[in-house]
Design an enzyme around this catalytic site. Sequence first.
Site, PDB file in Angstrom:
ATOM      1  N   CYS A  30       0.714  -1.276   0.069  1.00 11.55           N
ATOM      2  CA  CYS A  30       0.051   0.071   0.023  1.00 11.55           C
ATOM      3  C   CYS A  30       0.717   1.510   0.081  1.00 11.55           C
ATOM      4  O   CYS A  30       1.792   1.536   0.996  1.00 11.55           O
ATOM      5  CB  CYS A  30      -0.967  -0.154   1.279  1.00 11.55           C
ATOM      6  SG  CYS A  30      -1.677   1.513   1.664  1.00 11.55           S
ATOM      7  N   CYS A  33       0.029   3.714   2.764  1.00 11.27           N
ATOM      8  CA  CYS A  33       0.693   3.113   4.121  1.00 11.27           C
ATOM      9  C   CYS A  33       2.138   3.383   4.246  1.00 11.27           C
ATOM     10  O   CYS A  33       2.661   3.495   5.506  1.00 11.27           O
ATOM     11  CB  CYS A  33       0.193   1.791   4.180  1.00 11.27           C
ATOM     12  SG  CYS A  33      -1.388   1.213   3.947  1.00 11.27           S
TER      13      CYS A  33
END
Length: 104
Positions: A30, A33
């Site tokens: 991600c 993230c």
Amino acid sequence: MINDVSHVEFAEELSSTEDLVLVDFWAPWCGPCKMLAPLFEELDKENDDVKFLKVNVDNNPQLASRYRVGSIPTLLAFRNGDLVDQIIGFRPKSDLEGFITRNR
């Protein structure tokens, strides 16, 4: 250092403190993230009265499902083991600091 916890350790980590607990639900693939990770580390160093945890959703889908994490990153705030607030998606550090302040 921030603990990356599994579903086995999660409940124990939440119940081991009366402090605010912030949990970052994330995944290694991600992009947002990865952008959040260094901010989360900085906040951990700056807030001794807050416990910071990470949960990899790929390794712990049951936790993601239990807390209805449909998008990542998702930050969940817990107090005394109870979910009290959440932020979904990447946010600047100032937003994260406000999130901590309002949930202390």
